[in-house]
Design an enzyme around this catalytic site. Structure first.
Site, PDB file in Angstrom:
ATOM      1  N   CYS A 217       0.918  -0.937  -0.139  1.00  0.00           N
ATOM      2  CA  CYS A 217      -0.063  -0.049   0.071  1.00  0.00           C
ATOM      3  C   CYS A 217       0.712   1.354  -0.081  1.00  0.00           C
ATOM      4  O   CYS A 217       2.018   1.441   0.651  1.00  0.00           O
ATOM      5  CB  CYS A 217      -0.867   0.009   1.464  1.00  0.00           C
ATOM      6  SG  CYS A 217      -2.000   1.463   1.279  1.00  0.00           S
TER       7      CYS A 217
ATOM      8  N   ASP B 167       0.146  -6.327  -0.422  1.00  0.00           N
ATOM      9  CA  ASP B 167      -1.063  -6.545  -1.324  1.00  0.00           C
ATOM     10  C   ASP B 167      -0.512  -7.547  -2.299  1.00  0.00           C
ATOM     11  O   ASP B 167       0.375  -7.707  -2.990  1.00  0.00           O
ATOM     12  CB  ASP B 167      -1.390  -5.169  -2.166  1.00  0.00           C
ATOM     13  CG  ASP B 167      -1.810  -3.895  -1.468  1.00  0.00           C
ATOM     14  OD1 ASP B 167      -2.519  -4.191  -0.637  1.00  0.00           O
ATOM     15  OD2 ASP B 167      -1.500  -2.758  -1.944  1.00  0.00           O
TER      16      ASP B 167
END
EC number: 1.7.1.13
Length: 281
Positions: A189, A196
């Site tokens: 992120c 992620d």
């Protein structure tokens, strides 16, 4: 680190900050991030985008009250056009959806209309929305990206810093039409640096791309801080720049966080993305 990490558009986001949870409808919870923030450093502007596409969101934690106060639940699928002015920041989206929890809506169509109006206004672009009852999803199979998987190559990896130069000279002499898949895409992120996790499908026609080089390039996202949508556009842009395919489609499906998964795709052809969830979703 992304060059726009300290962009002023990020300063007011609730992402990465302690936040109170509201369970009554509040559209002001939605927050936008300008797509221009990452596109302009790549030389991409609204009048010269080399792709079309969308950000497909799956909403797994969507609930509201009917006119008798009985809770309702649904799974939502949202497609936000890639030519919208803004992307929607995911934590704000989660908080906004939570605000439906104790809100009365007369029927399902009212929920869908509210979502469409609010998300379109936030993104300043076209949004399509479908709400599913749970029994409509019960028999949906786990999907799989079609294509040849890159991940079984016997490679020694000693760098995890983003480096587009892995694609330098990766275009061969033979011309092919193929789809390549990797489940090793991992970025972080932009704000919180939380991981992620995603799978990516790259479909193209043109000079054959060296598979070792492509996998090394994808693995180099491992310490890269950028939103899902921005990573997909960066992959598309880098492959076009270094490998110069005639047609290209890049589609990533990320694991869910906070009851949401984000699945961006970008293409310069008539690509139609599958919307079934993958094994990790």
């Amino acid at each position: 680190m992304s060059s726009y990490q300290d962009h002023k558009a990020l300063a007011e986001l609730t992402l990465g900050k302690p936040t109170a949870y509201c369970d009554h409808y509040d559209v002001t919870l939605l927050q936008a991030v300008p797509r221009s923030m990452n596109r302009e450093p790549l030389g991409l502007y609204p009048d010269n985008l080399p792709f079309h596409g969308a950000d497909i969101w799956t909403l797994y934690e969507l609930s509201w009250l009917n006119s008798k106060g009985l809770p309702q639940v649904a799974i939502g699928e949202i497609s936000l056009n890639a030519d919208s002015v803004n992307l929607i920041e995911s934590k704000s989206f989660k908080l906004y959806l939570n605000s439906f929890n104790q809100t009365v809506f007369t029927d399902w169509e009212s929920v869908r209309t509210t979502l469409q109006q609010d998300l379109s206004a936030c993104a300043q672009g076209e949004v399509s929305i479908t709400l599913y009852r749970l029994d409509e999803m019960t028999h949906q199979p786990i999907a799989n990206f079609s294509g040849e998987c890159l991940d079984e190559q016997d490679l020694y990896i000693d760098s995890y810093e983003f480096n587009a130069d892995y694609l330098q000279g990766a275009a061969g002499k033979n011309r092919v039409t193929e789809s390549l898949v990797s489940h090793l895409l991992k970025s972080n992120c932009l704000i919180t640096h939380q991981p992620d996790w995603g799978s990516v499908q790259i479909s193209y026609s043109g000079p054959q791309i060296n598979r070792e080089a492509l996998l090394r390039y994808l693995i180099s996202f491992r310490h890269h801080n950028e939103f899902h949508e921005q990573c997909v556009e960066r992959i598309f842009n880098d492959i076009m720049r270094f490998c110069q395919p005639e047609t290209l489609s890049v589609y990533a499906r990320y694991t869910r966080r906070g009851g949401l998964d984000i699945n961006p795709w970008r293409s310069n052809t008539d690509f139609v993305p599958l919307t079934g969830r993958l094994a990790r979703q």
